[in-house]
Design a protein around this motif. Sequence first.
Motif, PDB file in Angstrom:
ATOM      1  N   ASP A  79       0.809  -1.216   0.000  1.00  0.00           N
ATOM      2  CA  ASP A  79       0.000   0.000   0.000  1.00  0.00           C
ATOM      3  C   ASP A  79       0.843   1.268   0.000  1.00  0.00           C
ATOM      4  O   ASP A  79       0.297   2.368   0.138  1.00  0.00           O
ATOM      5  N   VAL A  80       2.153   1.134  -0.177  1.00  0.00           N
ATOM      6  CA  VAL A  80       3.019   2.313  -0.156  1.00  0.00           C
ATOM      7  C   VAL A  80       2.624   3.307  -1.257  1.00  0.00           C
ATOM      8  O   VAL A  80       2.785   4.519  -1.106  1.00  0.00           O
ATOM      9  N   GLY A  81       2.071   2.812  -2.352  1.00  0.00           N
ATOM     10  CA  GLY A  81       1.611   3.713  -3.406  1.00  0.00           C
ATOM     11  C   GLY A  81       0.439   4.564  -2.967  1.00  0.00           C
ATOM     12  O   GLY A  81       0.391   5.770  -3.242  1.00  0.00           O
ATOM     13  N   ARG A 104       9.343  15.153  -4.214  1.00  0.00           N
ATOM     14  CA  ARG A 104       9.699  14.242  -5.301  1.00  0.00           C
ATOM     15  C   ARG A 104      10.682  13.183  -4.812  1.00  0.00           C
ATOM     16  O   ARG A 104      10.521  11.987  -5.101  1.00  0.00           O
ATOM     17  N   ALA A 105      11.702  13.601  -4.073  1.00  0.00           N
ATOM     18  CA  ALA A 105      12.701  12.658  -3.573  1.00  0.00           C
ATOM     19  C   ALA A 105      12.067  11.644  -2.635  1.00  0.00           C
ATOM     20  O   ALA A 105      12.405  10.448  -2.658  1.00  0.00           O
ATOM     21  N   LEU A 106      11.119  12.092  -1.814  1.00  0.00           N
ATOM     22  CA  LEU A 106      10.429  11.189  -0.904  1.00  0.00           C
ATOM     23  C   LEU A 106       9.599  10.168  -1.686  1.00  0.00           C
ATOM     24  O   LEU A 106       9.596   8.977  -1.362  1.00  0.00           O
ATOM     25  N   GLY A 123       5.828  21.547  -7.211  1.00  0.00           N
ATOM     26  CA  GLY A 123       7.190  21.443  -7.697  1.00  0.00           C
ATOM     27  C   GLY A 123       8.199  21.296  -6.583  1.00  0.00           C
ATOM     28  O   GLY A 123       9.359  21.728  -6.713  1.00  0.00           O
ATOM     29  N   ASP A 124       7.799  20.664  -5.498  1.00  0.00           N
ATOM     30  CA  ASP A 124       8.628  20.504  -4.301  1.00  0.00           C
ATOM     31  C   ASP A 124       9.621  19.360  -4.521  1.00  0.00           C
ATOM     32  O   ASP A 124       9.232  18.187  -4.574  1.00  0.00           O
ATOM     33  N   GLU A 125      10.902  19.676  -4.632  1.00  0.00           N
ATOM     34  CA  GLU A 125      11.919  18.664  -4.910  1.00  0.00           C
ATOM     35  C   GLU A 125      12.060  17.672  -3.758  1.00  0.00           C
ATOM     36  O   GLU A 125      12.345  16.490  -3.981  1.00  0.00           O
ATOM     37  N   LEU A 171      -0.488  10.039  -3.197  1.00  0.00           N
ATOM     38  CA  LEU A 171      -1.450  11.089  -2.839  1.00  0.00           C
ATOM     39  C   LEU A 171      -0.920  12.051  -1.780  1.00  0.00           C
ATOM     40  O   LEU A 171      -1.654  12.921  -1.322  1.00  0.00           O
ATOM     41  N   SER A 172       0.337  11.897  -1.409  1.00  0.00           N
ATOM     42  CA  SER A 172       0.963  12.856  -0.486  1.00  0.00           C
ATOM     43  C   SER A 172       2.185  13.455  -1.167  1.00  0.00           C
ATOM     44  O   SER A 172       2.132  14.567  -1.695  1.00  0.00           O
ATOM     45  N   ALA A 173       3.288  12.695  -1.222  1.00  0.00           N
ATOM     46  CA  ALA A 173       4.530  13.237  -1.764  1.00  0.00           C
ATOM     47  C   ALA A 173       4.449  13.523  -3.261  1.00  0.00           C
ATOM     48  O   ALA A 173       4.823  14.613  -3.722  1.00  0.00           O
ATOM     49  N   LYS A 174       3.962  12.551  -4.046  1.00  0.00           N
ATOM     50  CA  LYS A 174       3.892  12.779  -5.495  1.00  0.00           C
ATOM     51  C   LYS A 174       2.925  13.915  -5.808  1.00  0.00           C
ATOM     52  O   LYS A 174       3.204  14.766  -6.658  1.00  0.00           O
ATOM     53  N   ALA A 175       1.777  13.941  -5.131  1.00  0.00           N
ATOM     54  CA  ALA A 175       0.810  15.018  -5.367  1.00  0.00           C
ATOM     55  C   ALA A 175       1.432  16.377  -5.036  1.00  0.00           C
ATOM     56  O   ALA A 175       1.228  17.355  -5.769  1.00  0.00           O
TER      57      ALA A 175
END
Length: 369
Positions: free
Chosen positions: A86-88, A108-110, A103-105, A93-97
Amino acid sequence: MYNAALRHVAERTARNVELFRDQFPHIGENSSYRLFPNTTWTNGFWTGLLWLCHKYTGDRLFAEQAQRLLPSFEERLAAGTNIDHDVGFLFILSAKAQWLEQGDEGARALALRAADALADRWRPEGGYIQAWGDKQDAVNGGRIIMDCLLNLPLLYWAAEETGDTRYSAIAEKHAEKSRRFLIRGDDSSYHTFLFDPATGYPIGGTTHQGLHNGSTWSRGQSWGVYGFALSYRYTKQAPFLDTAIRMANHFIGQLPEDGVAYWDFSADHGSEVPRDSSATAICLCGLLEIMEHLDEQSEDYRLLSDAAARMMGALVRISTMHEPEAQGLLKHGAYHVGANNVPDGYLIFGDYYYAEALMRFGRMSGSYW
């Protein structure tokens, strides 16, 4: 209708920001959500809902709250707290969103570190992503689960971001394994399937939340509809789209007249049998995804479009738009009927997919997958 429903989503979510603070809504009954720290599999759906509301309203309240919660996801990944397939759900819906919206780098890294955690669950002996437990788990070492299909977009995205095709190869192989073993000949589905962990030899289909091993848990079917459609989006492999369409038609064929799915398609039908609005909401998002890849003049498009409009109307009718005390957005979600764990209440993922569907109906981009 859809604009009024979206206003309700934004207004209710804004009020809940003040109520929930640093906690996460999970499941609930009697007008209230049960709140948890960042430990459950559903926590990403709350931040995803916040980002959708920010996209819809432009109100910084929603973005600021989602950003405030992101460090808890970073801490959770570092600690390995309930990190499984369930990591996706958690990090798309948190880090990728947050990366997509701001545009938070760092976000993105997380998200890329989370993709590594999901890829680490790849079991080359069997050619699948293990759902639960560690590799030595005697019960779950050979288990795949339909839900995982909605987590694969984290791997597809990581491949695009980094150029490392190992991520997408794992995702595509797992999707194909799921297509072969979770889908039955009549386009219904198993919730989970077991393999021999050492050899990959198939053992058989089972269920975790459905009525019985041979039944079709409606939410599992909906994960398949949307999940295979998303695998098609990233891979353009025609069998994934075909499977999504066939599963969608089976789901639509099982819907009662009011458009809200029973919790299991094999359950007795009647007024006392639990429904699962979240299954309808997830499937609806899947239909809208499938339709993006079809010719609007095709028969498949017409049939899915008619069903989508019917399902959207059904969800708006059972929303809490006219129940000002309710914290949830959507009534009649069934979390785990067999365990009598909220068989008729609020589910944060049902709320999220309801909002995503409304955004898509309103011609606003509403997908972070």
